[in-house]
Write a protein that holds these residues in place. Structure first.
Motif, PDB file in Angstrom:
ATOM      1  N   THR A  46     -15.037   4.411 -25.930  1.00 25.76           N
ATOM      2  CA  THR A  46     -16.204   4.959 -25.235  1.00 25.76           C
ATOM      3  C   THR A  46     -15.851   5.843 -24.049  1.00 25.76           C
ATOM      4  O   THR A  46     -16.744   6.297 -23.338  1.00 25.76           O
ATOM      5  CB  THR A  46     -17.127   3.814 -24.753  1.00 25.76           C
ATOM      6  N   SER A  47     -14.572   6.086 -23.851  1.00 26.07           N
ATOM      7  CA  SER A  47     -14.197   6.923 -22.708  1.00 26.07           C
ATOM      8  C   SER A  47     -14.353   8.400 -23.069  1.00 26.07           C
ATOM      9  O   SER A  47     -14.314   8.775 -24.238  1.00 26.07           O
ATOM     10  CB  SER A  47     -12.758   6.640 -22.271  1.00 26.07           C
ATOM     11  N   MET A  48     -14.502   9.219 -22.050  1.00 22.79           N
ATOM     12  CA  MET A  48     -14.668  10.661 -22.262  1.00 22.79           C
ATOM     13  C   MET A  48     -13.339  11.333 -22.597  1.00 22.79           C
ATOM     14  O   MET A  48     -13.290  12.530 -22.820  1.00 22.79           O
ATOM     15  CB  MET A  48     -15.258  11.312 -21.012  1.00 22.79           C
ATOM     16  N   SER A  49     -12.255  10.568 -22.650  1.00 27.16           N
ATOM     17  CA  SER A  49     -10.933  11.163 -22.869  1.00 27.16           C
ATOM     18  C   SER A  49     -10.697  11.575 -24.318  1.00 27.16           C
ATOM     19  O   SER A  49      -9.727  12.247 -24.613  1.00 27.16           O
ATOM     20  CB  SER A  49      -9.835  10.197 -22.419  1.00 27.16           C
ATOM     21  N   TRP A  55     -19.041  11.869 -27.749  1.00 27.89           N
ATOM     22  CA  TRP A  55     -20.295  11.789 -28.499  1.00 27.89           C
ATOM     23  C   TRP A  55     -20.989  10.439 -28.307  1.00 27.89           C
ATOM     24  O   TRP A  55     -22.222  10.360 -28.250  1.00 27.89           O
ATOM     25  CB  TRP A  55     -20.061  12.069 -29.980  1.00 27.89           C
ATOM     26  N   ILE A  56     -20.196   9.395 -28.201  1.00 26.75           N
ATOM     27  CA  ILE A  56     -20.777   8.063 -27.989  1.00 26.75           C
ATOM     28  C   ILE A  56     -21.501   8.016 -26.650  1.00 26.75           C
ATOM     29  O   ILE A  56     -22.633   7.537 -26.562  1.00 26.75           O
ATOM     30  CB  ILE A  56     -19.686   6.975 -28.088  1.00 26.75           C
ATOM     31  N   ARG A  57     -20.886   8.528 -25.611  1.00 29.39           N
ATOM     32  CA  ARG A  57     -21.536   8.544 -24.296  1.00 29.39           C
ATOM     33  C   ARG A  57     -22.806   9.396 -24.311  1.00 29.39           C
ATOM     34  O   ARG A  57     -23.823   9.001 -23.745  1.00 29.39           O
ATOM     35  CB  ARG A  57     -20.577   9.032 -23.222  1.00 29.39           C
ATOM     36  N   HIS A  58     -22.735  10.552 -24.962  1.00 34.49           N
ATOM     37  CA  HIS A  58     -23.931  11.400 -25.049  1.00 34.49           C
ATOM     38  C   HIS A  58     -25.055  10.688 -25.800  1.00 34.49           C
ATOM     39  O   HIS A  58     -26.219  10.784 -25.407  1.00 34.49           O
ATOM     40  CB  HIS A  58     -23.598  12.736 -25.715  1.00 34.49           C
ATOM     41  N   GLY A  59     -24.721   9.996 -26.869  1.00 36.45           N
ATOM     42  CA  GLY A  59     -25.742   9.271 -27.626  1.00 36.45           C
ATOM     43  C   GLY A  59     -26.391   8.169 -26.812  1.00 36.45           C
ATOM     44  O   GLY A  59     -27.617   8.044 -26.774  1.00 36.45           O
ATOM     45  N   CYS A  60     -25.570   7.383 -26.129  1.00 36.92           N
ATOM     46  CA  CYS A  60     -26.113   6.280 -25.329  1.00 36.92           C
ATOM     47  C   CYS A  60     -26.949   6.794 -24.163  1.00 36.92           C
ATOM     48  O   CYS A  60     -28.036   6.282 -23.902  1.00 36.92           O
ATOM     49  CB  CYS A  60     -24.985   5.391 -24.818  1.00 36.92           C
ATOM     50  N   PHE A  61     -26.466   7.817 -23.484  1.00 36.67           N
ATOM     51  CA  PHE A  61     -27.237   8.353 -22.354  1.00 36.67           C
ATOM     52  C   PHE A  61     -28.487   9.077 -22.841  1.00 36.67           C
ATOM     53  O   PHE A  61     -29.535   9.002 -22.202  1.00 36.67           O
ATOM     54  CB  PHE A  61     -26.375   9.265 -21.487  1.00 36.67           C
TER      55      PHE A  61
END
Length: 105
Positions: A46-49, A55-61
């Motif tokens: 789930t890190s932006m690295s 994509w996971i962070r964008h989906g959750c946010f």
């Protein structure tokens, strides 16, 4: 008799002042952190690295910012798909990302 009345008033005031904030507090709503925590627990990065984490962070946010309408759900689901999240995990994560006022689905 006056002392008894004062004691009762103080007791009622104390009880009301401690119980009212507890009764008036709204239940916690799920949010993007719940979505990310769920996916991290399932083994997703789930890190932006890396690209999947992006994509996971964008989906959750994105799921958190909406009201659970079809457009928000579609954005969340599509973003998590781009992050290579399985279908069953996408559905659960996006439902966790939604803000649910008063804990209502």
């Amino acid at each position: 008799m006056r002392r008894f009345r004062v004691a009762v008033v103080l007791a009622v005031t104390t009880l009301a002042s401690t119980a009212l904030p507890v009764l008036a507090a709204a239940p916690a709503a799920a949010n993007s952190a719940d979505c990310l925590q769920y996916l991290k627990g399932k083994g997703y990065e789930t890190s932006m690295s890396n690209r999947d984490g992006y994509w996971i962070r964008h989906g959750c946010f994105g799921g958190h910012m909406g009201t659970g309408d079809e457009l928000t759900d579609t954005y969340c689901l599509n973003s998590l798909e781009k992050g290579h999240v399985s279908a069953i995990d996408r559905i659960e994560a996006c439902s966790l990302a939604r803000e649910r006022p008063y804990g209502v689905w």
